[in-house]
Design a protein around this motif. Structure first.
Motif, PDB file in Angstrom:
ATOM      1  N   PHE A   1       0.835  -1.094   0.075  1.00 23.51           N
ATOM      2  CA  PHE A   1       0.054  -0.002   0.111  1.00 23.51           C
ATOM      3  C   PHE A   1       0.678   1.273  -0.077  1.00 23.51           C
ATOM      4  N   SER A   2       2.181   1.008   0.265  1.00 24.71           N
ATOM      5  CA  SER A   2       3.035   2.404   0.330  1.00 24.71           C
ATOM      6  C   SER A   2       3.953   2.243  -0.782  1.00 24.71           C
ATOM      7  N   VAL A   3       4.202   3.506  -1.345  1.00 27.38           N
ATOM      8  CA  VAL A   3       5.058   3.549  -2.701  1.00 27.38           C
ATOM      9  C   VAL A   3       6.341   3.007  -2.197  1.00 27.38           C
ATOM     10  N   ASP A   4       7.324   2.281  -3.035  1.00 26.11           N
ATOM     11  CA  ASP A   4       8.406   2.008  -2.906  1.00 26.11           C
ATOM     12  C   ASP A   4       9.646   2.451  -3.841  1.00 26.11           C
TER      13      ASP A   4
ATOM     14  N   TYR B   1       7.895   0.869  -7.188  1.00 23.45           N
ATOM     15  CA  TYR B   1       6.431   0.661  -7.104  1.00 23.45           C
ATOM     16  C   TYR B   1       6.011   1.842  -6.660  1.00 23.45           C
ATOM     17  N   GLY B   2       4.547   2.149  -7.486  1.00 23.82           N
ATOM     18  CA  GLY B   2       4.095   3.363  -7.381  1.00 23.82           C
ATOM     19  C   GLY B   2       4.603   4.627  -7.847  1.00 23.82           C
ATOM     20  N   PHE B   3       5.833   4.433  -8.834  1.00 25.51           N
ATOM     21  CA  PHE B   3       6.374   5.362  -9.291  1.00 25.51           C
ATOM     22  C   PHE B   3       6.428   5.325 -10.990  1.00 25.51           C
ATOM     23  N   ASN B   4       6.822   3.890 -11.144  1.00 24.96           N
ATOM     24  CA  ASN B   4       7.115   3.528 -12.543  1.00 24.96           C
ATOM     25  C   ASN B   4       5.573   3.474 -13.007  1.00 24.96           C
ATOM     26  N   GLU B   5       5.249   3.584 -14.534  1.00 25.66           N
ATOM     27  CA  GLU B   5       3.939   3.779 -15.026  1.00 25.66           C
ATOM     28  C   GLU B   5       3.361   2.393 -14.898  1.00 25.66           C
ATOM     29  N   GLU B   6       4.116   1.295 -14.649  1.00 21.81           N
ATOM     30  CA  GLU B   6       3.414  -0.029 -14.793  1.00 21.81           C
ATOM     31  C   GLU B   6       2.523  -0.041 -13.425  1.00 21.81           C
ATOM     32  N   THR B   7       3.075   0.396 -12.422  1.00 24.44           N
ATOM     33  CA  THR B   7       2.444   0.264 -11.102  1.00 24.44           C
ATOM     34  C   THR B   7       1.753   1.221 -10.374  1.00 24.44           C
TER      35      THR B   7
ATOM     36  N   VAL C   1      -3.324   7.308  -3.565  1.00 20.85           N
ATOM     37  CA  VAL C   1      -3.122   7.346  -2.184  1.00 20.85           C
ATOM     38  C   VAL C   1      -1.657   6.325  -2.047  1.00 20.85           C
ATOM     39  N   PRO C   2      -0.754   7.280  -1.650  1.00 23.73           N
ATOM     40  CA  PRO C   2       0.798   6.278  -1.710  1.00 23.73           C
ATOM     41  C   PRO C   2       0.988   5.791  -0.375  1.00 23.73           C
ATOM     42  N   TRP C   3      -0.067   5.531   0.566  1.00 21.34           N
ATOM     43  CA  TRP C   3       0.494   5.076   1.811  1.00 21.34           C
ATOM     44  C   TRP C   3      -0.917   4.653   2.419  1.00 21.34           C
ATOM     45  N   ASP C   4      -0.661   3.511   3.214  1.00 19.98           N
ATOM     46  CA  ASP C   4      -1.865   2.979   4.111  1.00 19.98           C
ATOM     47  C   ASP C   4      -1.095   2.175   5.337  1.00 19.98           C
ATOM     48  N   ASP C   5      -2.062   1.741   6.115  1.00 21.16           N
ATOM     49  CA  ASP C   5      -1.658   1.179   7.339  1.00 21.16           C
ATOM     50  C   ASP C   5      -1.933  -0.357   7.203  1.00 21.16           C
TER      51      ASP C   5
ATOM     52  N   ASN D   1      11.783  11.619  -9.560  1.00 19.72           N
ATOM     53  CA  ASN D   1      11.076  10.509  -9.595  1.00 19.72           C
ATOM     54  C   ASN D   1      11.894   9.189  -9.270  1.00 19.72           C
ATOM     55  N   SER D   2      11.295   8.257  -9.129  1.00 17.09           N
ATOM     56  CA  SER D   2      12.008   6.840  -8.507  1.00 17.09           C
ATOM     57  C   SER D   2      13.163   6.503  -9.602  1.00 17.09           C
TER      58      SER D   2
END
Lengths: 164, 649
Positions: free
Chosen positions: B79-82, B87-93, B104-108, B592-593
């Motif tokens: 649930f969090s970008v890495d 993850y959460g940065f590249n166009e695929e994910t 939403v870049p985060w969760d618990d 970006n990552s």
């Protein structure tokens, strides 16, 4: 050592593994059996007294057969997708040029190098020397035997002046 | 003479005391077992017997440890970008983190749950809940990647989740915070009247794992806390604990701790299926988002949905029953036989153990004390099997071994208490360091627990490790439960909060690993399957770079004609076809990552060049002896420049 013995038996590619043909040593008469034995002994002795292990190959006694244009064309496509990033025909790139490789290396060597680069680097002195020179370990591109033979057919084509 | 004797005696006593004290076995303050090291030692090159999947709590991720060694193998972004993995940065994910609220870049992330067959893990998937923006994610155990995330409508705080059924027919979700359904602008003081709680049942496709919300049940406005599904004889039922039956909306700490008993809800989900089939649901409009990785293109797809089937208990008799449970219950755990449902009342002085058989009898005999919003409240005495007395302070969660014992975590008194399911008597207790939340026995929530260990998941470590500034690490502790007495074997720090964990035999997972993506199966629309096809294409101010990587170079590695104001997409294909040969890709100044591209895969990173100049890029994952040579340059010219787009090939 197990690979040495395959010199006189027939190597089969079964379920992704190279295996001996089951009845390789089953001979019809003792004369044949004896000569097989002699051949085996010679092979063993030769391999032991060879000094380094430039003779080591994973694949033994493979045959590529007569030239076949369709097979060569298939090999050309595979070469462009899986090999050409590092190998050209006439100049050194990441790895050595392969335009005339069929003249300097055996069929067994080339197929072993394509299919089992890790084992070749660990065991074959020629491959070890090449790694020391080129420094980039050849990747295993996970070709199968049919694909590897097609690449070899393509390289044969190139060495004969065609295929490029 | 007498005095000399006295003196001599005193010297002897003092000396022997010193000898005794110093010669005491080094059991430390917490009584570590003397053979602890050998029991958790996995020699170099040897494998652990179990994969442990530990949720990271507020880190939003799952970390994978070997057990019993406690060695960390991997952190799976969920649930969090890495940025490490793109993850959460590249166009695929990127689209994996889309919600109805946007990106939403985060969760618990709290509770991992494995897919099961006949009540045992099958090694296919791990599910986990996102608490804050209610979601459930699915991780594929052949790739250790998050492949699906579904958002939950009509929910707020997805805590009692995913806790699947015996054959993973469903994973479930209960809302921790009740909210107006549909959500609207109302006075908070109208809580009791307007706020409701939704319990969601999410259907899981047995073949590909795909999730879909089958139905929700609209419950009174309480706080739904934890859940477990029935097994064996109780298969077909799910249980949800709840607190705040007082329906307080402020200072819950005090106001939601008034009632002597709250409830565990027993949901007959097979009955729910019948009601849905009969059309006895209402269709509610509520937007939510379903994201998944397309198995062919390896690109995340986001689908918006806006309808969900809702069952109203007052209109569906026999669907829900309330079991009175002392007092603000937290855990509601089902034993391996499916007969006992154990409530963990945070503020209770006993651990109540309910009987499934008695519950069914009580329902048949209509032993109902009252009815709340159409939900019968069963009589406590008719359903209780026994109460574990004086267990300790703050019982939270219970797991089970294969020998008829239950193990309950005690948050306030920081201990694990072992008790018998035969006589409900405490048999052993051992301190944990400190403030244990969940605990986990490998297979402890299955029909046949297979663990020799119990693992404590602790919120606080205080003095246990070298300090690291204001925030200290959190930790897990591994105890041997193979004998009568529990023995502490190992402490190990964890990533984030180790909220809950599960463990799967390594043999179920090890052999099925995907080693690389086959190039011929790569259907990413931006793939470049051979070096000769590498190219750069301009479409207006959008520049697509179709790039390849192999040990140890990129093609192209010189690109000119990019201009300030362009939107550049690097589509990098890793041409390698062997296990564990990723290539990285990073561009100087990119806000970006990096990319981390697995063999046979294509990943895309966006770059918006803002200044004129030469910008190097390079491989960030050490790939060969010539890794330092794996680099390239992009020339960025002014926006109005006439530099022709060119590249080397």
């Amino acid at each position: 050592m197990i690979y040495k013995q395959t010199k006189i038996s027939e190597l089969k590619y079964i379920n992704g593994e190279f295996m001996f043909k089951k009845n390789a040593f089953k001979c019809k008469n003792t004369k044949l059996l004896l000569s097989a034995f002699t051949l085996l002994s010679i092979t063993l002795i030769a391999s032991c007294s060879g000094g380094g292990d430039t003779e080591f190959t994973v694949i033994k006694g493979a045959e590529i057969g007569a030239f076949n244009q369709a097979q060569a064309n298939m090999g050309k496509k595979i070469f462009s997708e899986k090999c050409a990033s590092c190998h050209k025909y006439d100049i050194k790139l990441v790895g050595p040029p392969l335009g005339t490789v069929v003249k300097r290396r055996s069929t067994d060597y080339i197929l072993s190098q394509i299919l089992h680069p890790d084992k070749m680097i660990a065991n074959n002195d020629t491959t070890k020397a090449l790694l020391a020179k080129f420094l980039t370990q050849m990747p295993n591109q996970h070709l199968n035997m049919i694909e590897a033979k097609a690449v070899l057919m393509h390289l044969t084509d190139v060495s004969n002046g065609g295929g490029k | 003479m007498k005095r000399v004797l006295w003196l001599f005696g005193a010297v002897v006593i003092v000396t022997s005391m010193i000898i005794l004290i110093t010669a005491c076995p080094s059991t430390k303050k917490d009584g570590v077992a003397s053979d602890a090291a050998s029991k958790v030692y996995v020699a170099p090159g040897e494998y652990d017997e179990l994969y442990g999947f530990f949720s990271g709590g507020f880190s939003g991720q799952i970390s994978v440890y070997g057990l019993p060694s406690g060695r960390l193998f991997r952190v799976i972004p969920v649930f969090s970008v890495d940025p490490e993995k793109g993850y959460g940065f590249n166009e695929e994910t990127k689209a994996m983190l889309n919600t109805s609220h946007g990106f939403v870049p985060w969760d618990d992330a709290h509770h991992p749950e494995y897919s099961m067959k006949a009540g045992m893990p099958d090694g296919k998937w791990v599910f986990i809940n996102g608490n804050n923006t209610p979601r459930i994610a699915r991780i594929d155990l052949t790739t250790f990647r998050t492949t699906e995330i579904i958002e939950l409508p009509n929910s707020a705080g997805n805590h009692s989740s995913p806790f699947g059924t015996e054959n993973t027919e469903y994973v479930v979700a209960g809302t921790r915070f009740s909210v107006p359904i549909p959500n609207e602008d109302v006075e908070i003081s109208k809580y009791a009247e307007k706020f409701k709680g939704a319990l969601s049942f999410i259907k899981v496709d047995p073949n590909n794992g795909s999730m879909d919300i089958a139905f929700q049940i609209l419950m009174p406005g309480f706080n739904y806390d934890l859940s477990r599904s029935g097994k064996g004889k109780s298969h077909g039922w799910s249980f949800f604990s709840m607190y705040n039956t007082e329906q307080a909306s402020t200072m819950l700490e005090v106001n939601a701790s008034q009632n002597d008993k709250d409830f565990i809800a027993a949901i007959n989900w097979k009955k729910a299926e019948e009601y849905v089939k009969q059309g006895k649901f209402k269709e509610f409009t509520s937007s939510y988002v379903h994201n998944y990785i397309d198995p062919n293109t390896h690109m995340a797809v986001s689908e918006k949905r806006n309808k969900v089937k809702v069952l109203i208990p007052s209109e569906c008799p026999g669907l829900v029953y309330f079991i009175p449970t002392p007092k603000s219950p937290h855990g509601c755990d089902v034993d391996p036989t499916g007969e006992f449902i154990v409530g963990g009342g945070k503020l209770a002085t006993v651990i109540p153990v309910f009987s499934f058989d008695k519950m069914i009898k009580a329902i048949g005999a209509n032993k109902v004390d009252k009815v709340i919003d159409g939900i019968p409240v069963l009589n406590y005495q008719s359903v209780i099997a026994g109460e574990v007395e004086k267990p300790g302070l703050g019982p939270l969660h219970t797991e089970f071994d294969a020998n008829g014992f239950a193990y309950t975590s005690m948050f306030v008194s920081s201990e694990i208490v072992k008790w018998s399911l035969k006589d409900f008597k405490v048999k052993d207790r051992i301190p944990t360091y400190y403030s244990i939340g969940h605990l986990m026995i490998p297979g402890g929530n299955t029909v046949k627990p297979y663990g020799k260990y119990v693992i404590a998941l602790n919120k606080i470590t205080k003095d246990r490790y070298l300090p690291t500034g204001p925030e200290l690490c959190q930790s897990a502790q591994l105890f041997d439960i193979s004998g009568d007495k529990m023995k502490l074997l190992l402490d190990f720090p964890t990533i984030g909060e180790p909220h809950y964990a599960l463990a799967i035999p390594a043999s179920l997972i090890k052999e099925q690993q995907l080693q690389f993506y086959k190039m011929e199966e790569n259907k990413n629309p931006y793939r470049t399957i051979k070096e000769a096809d590498a190219k750069v294409v301009r479409e207006g101010n959008v520049v697509h770079v179709y790039m390849t990587s192999i040990r140890s170079h990129f093609k192209p590695d010189n690109i000119e004609g990019v201009k300030v104001g362009d939107e550049v997409y690097f589509h990098v294909t890793n041409l390698e076809q062997d296990w564990d040969v990723p290539h990285g890709f990073a561009v100087m100044g990119n806000t970006n990552s990096e990319l981390l591209i697995m063999p046979g895969e294509t990943n895309t990173i966006k770059w918006m060049p803002k200044e004129v100049g030469i910008f190097p890029f390079y491989c960030s994952d050490f790939c060969s002896a010539l890794h330092q040579e794996m680099q390239g340059y992009v020339r960025v010219s002014p926006a109005n420049s006439k530099t022709k787009l060119s590249w080397n090939n």
